[in-house]
Design an enzyme around this catalytic site. Structure first.
Site, PDB file in Angstrom:
ATOM      1  N   SER A 288      -1.056  -5.259  -6.836  1.00 18.02           N
ATOM      2  CA  SER A 288       0.344  -5.111  -6.446  1.00 18.02           C
ATOM      3  C   SER A 288       0.841  -6.358  -5.718  1.00 18.02           C
ATOM      4  CB  SER A 288       0.493  -3.869  -5.560  1.00 18.02           C
ATOM      5  OG  SER A 288       1.838  -3.617  -5.296  1.00 18.02           O
TER       6      SER A 288
ATOM      7  N   LYS B 185       4.677  -0.120 -11.038  1.00 19.87           N
ATOM      8  CA  LYS B 185       4.076   0.993 -11.782  1.00 19.87           C
ATOM      9  C   LYS B 185       3.866   2.225 -10.912  1.00 19.87           C
ATOM     10  CE  LYS B 185       1.455  -1.333 -15.410  1.00 19.87           C
ATOM     11  NZ  LYS B 185       0.102  -1.570 -15.921  1.00 19.87           N
TER      12      LYS B 185
ATOM     13  N   HIS C 291       3.570  -3.967   9.432  1.00 18.95           N
ATOM     14  CA  HIS C 291       2.312  -4.252   8.745  1.00 18.95           C
ATOM     15  C   HIS C 291       1.261  -4.720   9.763  1.00 18.95           C
ATOM     16  CE1 HIS C 291       3.868  -3.642   4.788  1.00 18.95           C
ATOM     17  NE2 HIS C 291       4.628  -4.707   4.755  1.00 18.95           N
TER      18      HIS C 291
ATOM     19  N   CYS D 165       0.814  -1.220   0.000  1.00 24.04           N
ATOM     20  CA  CYS D 165       0.000   0.000   0.000  1.00 24.04           C
ATOM     21  C   CYS D 165       0.845   1.266   0.000  1.00 24.04           C
ATOM     22  CB  CYS D 165      -0.945  -0.008   1.198  1.00 24.04           C
ATOM     23  SG  CYS D 165      -2.222  -1.249   1.021  1.00 24.04           S
ATOM     24  N   GLY D 166       2.145   1.145  -0.190  1.00 23.19           N
ATOM     25  CA  GLY D 166       2.972   2.347  -0.281  1.00 23.19           C
ATOM     26  C   GLY D 166       3.930   2.542   0.871  1.00 23.19           C
ATOM     27  N   THR D 167       4.191   1.455   1.611  1.00 26.87           N
ATOM     28  CA  THR D 167       5.116   1.561   2.755  1.00 26.87           C
ATOM     29  C   THR D 167       6.478   2.105   2.339  1.00 26.87           C
ATOM     30  OG1 THR D 167       4.247  -0.635   3.249  1.00 26.87           O
ATOM     31  CG2 THR D 167       5.872   0.269   4.785  1.00 26.87           C
ATOM     32  N   THR D 168       7.019   1.524   1.285  1.00 25.01           N
ATOM     33  CA  THR D 168       8.379   1.889   0.868  1.00 25.01           C
ATOM     34  C   THR D 168       8.463   3.389   0.591  1.00 25.01           C
ATOM     35  OG1 THR D 168       8.456  -0.270  -0.200  1.00 25.01           O
ATOM     36  CG2 THR D 168      10.222   1.263  -0.733  1.00 25.01           C
ATOM     37  N   TRP D 169       7.455   3.888  -0.069  1.00 24.59           N
ATOM     38  CA  TRP D 169       7.412   5.309  -0.417  1.00 24.59           C
ATOM     39  C   TRP D 169       7.285   6.170   0.844  1.00 24.59           C
ATOM     40  CZ3 TRP D 169       2.933   7.752  -3.733  1.00 24.59           C
ATOM     41  CH2 TRP D 169       3.350   8.998  -4.202  1.00 24.59           C
TER      42      TRP D 169
HETATM   43  P1  PAP Z   1       5.669  -3.716   0.883  1.00 26.02           P
HETATM   44  O1  PAP Z   1       4.365  -4.066   1.496  1.00 26.02           O
HETATM   45  O2  PAP Z   1       6.383  -4.915   0.329  1.00 26.02           O
HETATM   46  O3  PAP Z   1       6.509  -2.847   1.756  1.00 26.02           O
HETATM   47  P2  PAP Z   1       4.886  -1.338  -0.496  1.00 26.02           P
HETATM   48  O4  PAP Z   1       6.080  -0.480  -0.593  1.00 26.02           O
HETATM   49  O5  PAP Z   1       3.914  -1.037   0.602  1.00 26.02           O
HETATM   50  O6  PAP Z   1       5.325  -2.862  -0.452  1.00 26.02           O
HETATM   51  O7  PAP Z   1       4.060  -1.265  -1.858  1.00 26.02           O
HETATM   52  C1  PAP Z   1       4.628  -1.440  -3.113  1.00 26.02           C
HETATM   53  C2  PAP Z   1       3.832  -0.559  -4.071  1.00 26.02           C
HETATM   54  O8  PAP Z   1       4.220   0.817  -3.871  1.00 26.02           O
HETATM   55  C3  PAP Z   1       4.118  -0.867  -5.535  1.00 26.02           C
HETATM   56  O9  PAP Z   1       2.893  -0.594  -6.215  1.00 26.02           O
HETATM   57  P3  PAP Z   1       2.522  -1.216  -7.650  1.00 26.02           P
HETATM   58  O10 PAP Z   1       2.834  -2.680  -7.603  1.00 26.02           O
HETATM   59  O11 PAP Z   1       1.046  -0.964  -7.826  1.00 26.02           O
HETATM   60  O12 PAP Z   1       3.322  -0.476  -8.643  1.00 26.02           O
HETATM   61  C4  PAP Z   1       5.207   0.137  -5.869  1.00 26.02           C
HETATM   62  O13 PAP Z   1       5.350   0.401  -7.249  1.00 26.02           O
HETATM   63  C5  PAP Z   1       4.707   1.344  -5.107  1.00 26.02           C
HETATM   64  N1  PAP Z   1       5.792   2.295  -4.821  1.00 26.02           N
HETATM   65  C6  PAP Z   1       7.010   2.032  -4.296  1.00 26.02           C
HETATM   66  N2  PAP Z   1       7.735   3.154  -4.198  1.00 26.02           N
HETATM   67  C7  PAP Z   1       6.960   4.150  -4.699  1.00 26.02           C
HETATM   68  C8  PAP Z   1       7.163   5.554  -4.884  1.00 26.02           C
HETATM   69  N3  PAP Z   1       8.304   6.138  -4.553  1.00 26.02           N
HETATM   70  N4  PAP Z   1       6.145   6.274  -5.417  1.00 26.02           N
HETATM   71  C9  PAP Z   1       4.976   5.692  -5.772  1.00 26.02           C
HETATM   72  N5  PAP Z   1       4.723   4.372  -5.609  1.00 26.02           N
HETATM   73  C10 PAP Z   1       5.711   3.609  -5.087  1.00 26.02           C
END
Ligand code: PAP
Length: 322
Positions: free
Chosen positions: A165, A288, A131, A89-93
């Site tokens: 995702s 994406k 999480h 859900c965007g944790t990394t971001w």
């Molecule tokens: P995790 O649960 O393994 O930590 P997490 O980072 O929460 O994963 O989510 C990954 C999603 O965030 C991916 O989405 P997608 O598969 O729909 O593309 C990933 O692309 C997206 N993501 C990671 N970094 C960013 C960023 N800097 N900006 C926007 N979306 C991002």
């Protein structure tokens, strides 16, 4: 995007936590006792790891043991910051945005391997991510009398996109995993850390009751206006940007530094592994990064099924996903 000044400015210096990697490892790395009495399931048609139901939430066996340990032994400090979300859900971001690429500990990873002693060694302010549902970190919220607690930042994503995702991520390790299986898990509430509605609503309600303790962010809003959300984040952390910082383009610098493009191009993210055993490269965390990708994956019937669960579960809560 609302930005101030030039984007070339560097990010803030001297703020934030000490990198977690700088704290000594604990000697005890043994695995936790299995929570053998819990109900468990594995994903049909795939060898995706076994999930067990602990206090209403589905998680890997090791995390269930960790959840119990976190509930019992995790003692938040007032200036702790916990970044929380359902997987994918965007944790990394959000983690990157919160302290612009600091290294931070994953609570269930630590408690599952009995390395929580490392937390004690961290000087304040500590930044952690998880999480876990809020129920597993009860002391993160101040008591009704106002004692204890810390700050929690939660990021929530449209459930259909979360499913997409999740599928893309796990099929790297389990190529036989069918997308329809992931949709079934989502709808049954048996996906990792699910039911998603209980996970999200726990934080949503806590944020409504204690807005100073829990900041509730939306992935889609971050995409629409990252700069404004970085300002919200900074205000919540008690570190609002000064007029000079705004003029210097600090906000814009943080947004650029943490963009999908920049993060995915960083060396550790290009070559490292999230989980070497499962052969999941860190590159898999960056795909994406868009809203609405479910339209490219779901049949109308699948989308209707998820939407009707969302409508039902979130009715009267004030939280919508349209
Ligand atoms: P995790 O649960 O393994 O930590 P997490 O980072 O929460 O994963 O989510 C990954 C999603 O965030 C991916 O989405 P997608 O598969 O729909 O593309 C990933 O692309 C997206 N993501 C990671 N970094 C960013 C960023 N800097 N900006 C926007 N979306 C991002």
């Amino acid at each position: 995007m609302a930005t101030g000044g030039s984007c070339a400015a560097s990010v803030r210096v001297g703020l934030g936590p000490v990198p977690f990697k700088d704290v000594e490892e604990d000697a005890d790395m043994s695995t936790p006792t299995l929570v053998s009495s819990l109900p468990c399931h594995t994903v049909t048609g795939a060898s995706l790891r076994k999930l067990c139901r602990y206090q209403g939430f589905w998680m890997p066996e090791g995390w269930a043991a960790a959840a119990a340990a976190i509930q019992r032994r995790f003692e938040p400090r007032l200036d702790d910051v916990i970044v929380s979300s359902l997987p994918k859900c965007g944790t990394t971001w959000l983690v990157a945005l919160t302290f612009a690429t600091m290294c931070l500990p994953f609570l269930e990873g630590l408690f599952a391997t009995r390395r929580e002693g490392k937390l004690e060694g961290l000087p304040s302010p500590r930044l952690m991510n998880t999480h876990m549902p809020l129920q597993m970190i009860p002391h993160a919220i101040a008591s009704p009398g106002g004692g204890g607690g810390c700050r929690v930042i939660y990021i929530c994503r449209e459930p259909k996109d979360m499913a997409v995702s999740t599928w893309h991520y796990f099929r790297r390790a389990y190529p036989e995993l069918a997308f329809s299986d992931v949709v079934d898990l989502l709808c049954d509430g048996t996906m990792l850390c699910g039911p998603f509605w209980d996970h999200i609503l726990g934080y949503w309600r806590a944020s409504a009751a204690s807005p100073g303790s829990v900041l509730f962010l939306r992935y889609e809003q971050l995409l629409l206006d990252p700069a404004e959300n970085v300002r919200r984040l900074a205000r919540f952390l008690g570190l609002p940007f000064s007029a000079d910082e705004e003029k210097d383009g600090i906000v814009c610098g943080i947004v650029e530094l943490c963009s999908l493009h920049t993060l995915s191009a960083m060396e550790p993210n290009r070559t490292g592994y999230v989980d070497p055993r499962l052969k999941l490269p860190r590159q898999a965390l960056f795909r994406k990064g868009m809203a609405g990708d479910w339209k490219n994956h779901m049949t109308p019937e699948m989308a209707r099924r998820v939407d009707s669960i969302v409508a039902d579960r979130f009715r009267t809560t004030g939280l919508t996903f349209q």
